[in-house]
Design a protein around this motif. Sequence first.
Motif, PDB file in Angstrom:
ATOM      1  N   GLY A 366       0.848  -1.173   0.000  1.00 55.29           N
ATOM      2  CA  GLY A 366       0.000   0.000   0.000  1.00 55.29           C
ATOM      3  C   GLY A 366       0.887   1.227   0.000  1.00 55.29           C
ATOM      4  O   GLY A 366       1.752   1.389  -0.856  1.00 55.29           O
ATOM      5  N   HIS A 367       0.712   2.086   1.001  1.00 53.89           N
ATOM      6  CA  HIS A 367       1.562   3.265   1.133  1.00 53.89           C
ATOM      7  C   HIS A 367       2.684   3.049   2.156  1.00 53.89           C
ATOM      8  O   HIS A 367       3.563   3.903   2.274  1.00 53.89           O
ATOM      9  N   ALA A 368       2.636   1.939   2.908  1.00 52.79           N
ATOM     10  CA  ALA A 368       3.597   1.724   3.989  1.00 52.79           C
ATOM     11  C   ALA A 368       4.927   1.228   3.438  1.00 52.79           C
ATOM     12  O   ALA A 368       4.977   0.203   2.761  1.00 52.79           O
ATOM     13  N   PRO A 369       6.036   1.944   3.729  1.00 52.32           N
ATOM     14  CA  PRO A 369       7.333   1.510   3.218  1.00 52.32           C
ATOM     15  C   PRO A 369       7.967   0.419   4.084  1.00 52.32           C
ATOM     16  O   PRO A 369       7.833   0.426   5.311  1.00 52.32           O
ATOM     17  N   THR A 370       8.622  -0.513   3.434  1.00 53.66           N
ATOM     18  CA  THR A 370       9.400  -1.560   4.098  1.00 53.66           C
ATOM     19  C   THR A 370      10.749  -1.641   3.406  1.00 53.66           C
ATOM     20  O   THR A 370      10.816  -1.626   2.168  1.00 53.66           O
ATOM     21  N   VAL A 371      11.814  -1.726   4.184  1.00 60.69           N
ATOM     22  CA  VAL A 371      13.157  -1.788   3.616  1.00 60.69           C
ATOM     23  C   VAL A 371      13.687  -3.211   3.737  1.00 60.69           C
ATOM     24  O   VAL A 371      13.687  -3.803   4.828  1.00 60.69           O
ATOM     25  N   GLY A 421      12.312  -8.364 -17.743  1.00 56.07           N
ATOM     26  CA  GLY A 421      13.179  -9.109 -16.834  1.00 56.07           C
ATOM     27  C   GLY A 421      13.365  -8.462 -15.485  1.00 56.07           C
ATOM     28  O   GLY A 421      13.885  -9.095 -14.556  1.00 56.07           O
ATOM     29  N   ALA A 422      12.988  -7.210 -15.307  1.00 60.25           N
ATOM     30  CA  ALA A 422      13.127  -6.536 -14.019  1.00 60.25           C
ATOM     31  C   ALA A 422      12.039  -7.008 -13.057  1.00 60.25           C
ATOM     32  O   ALA A 422      10.937  -7.377 -13.477  1.00 60.25           O
ATOM     33  N   ILE A 423      12.352  -6.971 -11.774  1.00 59.21           N
ATOM     34  CA  ILE A 423      11.354  -7.356 -10.778  1.00 59.21           C
ATOM     35  C   ILE A 423      10.333  -6.237 -10.648  1.00 59.21           C
ATOM     36  O   ILE A 423      10.665  -5.094 -10.308  1.00 59.21           O
ATOM     37  N   GLY A 424       9.075  -6.562 -10.922  1.00 66.82           N
ATOM     38  CA  GLY A 424       8.013  -5.575 -10.835  1.00 66.82           C
ATOM     39  C   GLY A 424       7.391  -5.502  -9.457  1.00 66.82           C
ATOM     40  O   GLY A 424       7.061  -4.422  -8.963  1.00 66.82           O
ATOM     41  N   HIS A 425       7.229  -6.666  -8.824  1.00 65.95           N
ATOM     42  CA  HIS A 425       6.689  -6.695  -7.474  1.00 65.95           C
ATOM     43  C   HIS A 425       7.110  -7.996  -6.805  1.00 65.95           C
ATOM     44  O   HIS A 425       7.585  -8.923  -7.462  1.00 65.95           O
ATOM     45  N   ILE A 426       6.972  -8.036  -5.507  1.00 66.32           N
ATOM     46  CA  ILE A 426       7.215  -9.266  -4.754  1.00 66.32           C
ATOM     47  C   ILE A 426       5.937  -9.607  -4.005  1.00 66.32           C
ATOM     48  O   ILE A 426       5.157  -8.721  -3.632  1.00 66.32           O
ATOM     49  N   GLU A 427       5.727 -10.909  -3.813  1.00 66.90           N
ATOM     50  CA  GLU A 427       4.478 -11.384  -3.214  1.00 66.90           C
ATOM     51  C   GLU A 427       4.784 -12.428  -2.149  1.00 66.90           C
ATOM     52  O   GLU A 427       5.687 -13.246  -2.291  1.00 66.90           O
ATOM     53  N   CYS A 428       4.047 -12.349  -1.060  1.00 71.33           N
ATOM     54  CA  CYS A 428       4.183 -13.339   0.014  1.00 71.33           C
ATOM     55  C   CYS A 428       2.831 -13.463   0.712  1.00 71.33           C
ATOM     56  O   CYS A 428       2.327 -12.481   1.289  1.00 71.33           O
ATOM     57  N   PHE A 431       0.243 -10.850   0.108  1.00 69.89           N
ATOM     58  CA  PHE A 431       0.710  -9.478   0.276  1.00 69.89           C
ATOM     59  C   PHE A 431       1.561  -9.107  -0.936  1.00 69.89           C
ATOM     60  O   PHE A 431       2.444  -9.875  -1.355  1.00 69.89           O
ATOM     61  N   ILE A 432       1.333  -7.934  -1.501  1.00 66.69           N
ATOM     62  CA  ILE A 432       2.064  -7.457  -2.666  1.00 66.69           C
ATOM     63  C   ILE A 432       2.874  -6.224  -2.264  1.00 66.69           C
ATOM     64  O   ILE A 432       2.325  -5.258  -1.714  1.00 66.69           O
ATOM     65  N   TRP A 433       4.189  -6.274  -2.521  1.00 70.73           N
ATOM     66  CA  TRP A 433       5.049  -5.111  -2.314  1.00 70.73           C
ATOM     67  C   TRP A 433       5.500  -4.580  -3.672  1.00 70.73           C
ATOM     68  O   TRP A 433       5.874  -5.365  -4.556  1.00 70.73           O
ATOM     69  N   THR A 434       5.462  -3.276  -3.813  1.00 68.75           N
ATOM     70  CA  THR A 434       5.880  -2.642  -5.059  1.00 68.75           C
ATOM     71  C   THR A 434       6.866  -1.521  -4.754  1.00 68.75           C
ATOM     72  O   THR A 434       6.914  -1.012  -3.626  1.00 68.75           O
ATOM     73  N   PRO A 440       0.438   0.780 -10.525  1.00 70.33           N
ATOM     74  CA  PRO A 440      -0.658   0.294 -11.371  1.00 70.33           C
ATOM     75  C   PRO A 440      -0.266  -0.887 -12.248  1.00 70.33           C
ATOM     76  O   PRO A 440      -1.146  -1.582 -12.771  1.00 70.33           O
ATOM     77  N   GLN A 441       1.047  -1.142 -12.413  1.00 66.22           N
ATOM     78  CA  GLN A 441       1.477  -2.284 -13.213  1.00 66.22           C
ATOM     79  C   GLN A 441       1.490  -3.584 -12.427  1.00 66.22           C
ATOM     80  O   GLN A 441       1.727  -4.650 -13.000  1.00 66.22           O
ATOM     81  N   ALA A 442       1.267  -3.498 -11.127  1.00 67.02           N
ATOM     82  CA  ALA A 442       1.284  -4.688 -10.276  1.00 67.02           C
ATOM     83  C   ALA A 442      -0.136  -5.121  -9.956  1.00 67.02           C
ATOM     84  O   ALA A 442      -1.054  -4.290  -9.907  1.00 67.02           O
ATOM     85  N   PRO A 443      -0.353  -6.416  -9.740  1.00 70.00           N
ATOM     86  CA  PRO A 443      -1.709  -6.921  -9.441  1.00 70.00           C
ATOM     87  C   PRO A 443      -2.095  -6.658  -7.988  1.00 70.00           C
ATOM     88  O   PRO A 443      -1.957  -7.521  -7.135  1.00 70.00           O
ATOM     89  N   ILE A 444      -2.555  -5.437  -7.711  1.00 75.61           N
ATOM     90  CA  ILE A 444      -2.933  -5.082  -6.340  1.00 75.61           C
ATOM     91  C   ILE A 444      -4.294  -5.692  -6.027  1.00 75.61           C
ATOM     92  O   ILE A 444      -5.289  -5.365  -6.691  1.00 75.61           O
TER      93      ILE A 444
END
Length: 452
Positions: A366-371, A421-428, A431-434, A440-444
Amino acid sequence: MSALLDTTAAAALRQVATAQAEGRLPSVAAGVVRDGELAWSAGRGRHVRRDSDARPDSDTQYKIGSVTKTMTAALILLARQRGQLALDDRVGRFWPEGPFGEATLRSLLTHSSGITAEPHGSWWERSDGGDLVALAAAHQGAGTTLEPGAQMHYSNLGYGLLGAVVDRVWGVSWWEALQAEILGPLAMSRTTYQWVEPAAEGFAVDALTGEAIPDRLPDTGAMAPAGQLWSTVGDLATWLTALVDPDRSVLDAATLRAMATPQHGDPDDRSGQSWGLGIEIARSRGRKLVGHAGSMPGFCCGAMIDSASGVGAIVLTNGAYGLGAATSELVHLVLDQEPPLPEEWTPTTAPVPTAVRELLGTWHWGHAPTVLRWDGTELTAGPPQGPGREMAFAPVGDGTFRGTSGYLAGELLRPHRRADGAIGHIECATFIWTRTPYDPQAPIPGGTAPQS
């Protein structure tokens, strides 16, 4: 030896002396373990035995009661570590002629099986115990007291059953297995089945007269795995360290972590106490203490260690009651007066895997950043700064990562690549991180909020 500072040692002695005086304990032997060694010890009281006025020390034996259970649990977990059993195995697999055959080993270790607190018959702590045949016969047809798994319900009987499992798995008696697999390898030669001099005599103190009345010291037989052993401050310093440091233990890191993972608690408890696999877990003042208290007629004791720092305390007494929270308070005193230094930071020297490097940096849920950062062995996920949810993920080897701690422990983290070939998003776990909030290019899931 990592000795305490003089001021800390003086404060520790005062605390132990106060516990001995206010608890009206005939004698007390206490010690602090740090860096795997006995850093301080002291004895108070001169009534170790009726025929002696010597003070106790770190080599004086006391009966340790339920601290015995931690060693029984370690035998079960060592067998699990070697693939000889699983925690969800039922007692009936190993002891088909015994009672409570449907109880799982996990439920017995965590006091959640629902079986009765004490074995049928006379008070086992003050009675000579029979063998496993007698224990089985006394409970044939017995049902549970509470619904299995409903809550923590402390059961000494459960550890008698675990002793029977040890007997069948190892092919020798519980005591023989304990000597061969734990006490011998850890050089705990002063931990014994019956007392060996120098040893304290157990007393019940008359509440009105202050008289110290000798108490019984029976051989508890088949119930021995619940509370039979004698030990010393020196030996229990070794044992506490073995509960938190895999380099000084017969148990590996994963087993020790499992042992100290909360499993069950009492719904009416307000102290923050819970139970792991054979050990008490107490959360207090931001610290996690693990270990066990113990009592048998004529004796009470405590052995607890801070899992993060490896600072622990042992307090052994030959009074039947009156110790209170002296053990955990001794741990807190040492950590408050001599807080441990943080581990020295060293730069990463091994090459950072490509699959790791391209994931590092800031991602957004969402809007919450994670490093995402790399600590040399795992990816860590946390807020850019300040408090927040923290997690860790270990590489699986195929470009994915398995959660090892935090909210997503056990879950699989997968990077998803775009056409270039670039990583667009990660999923676990859905949960989707972008890289940017609500890319908008990620399946939210659920889409994004409409813009006004």
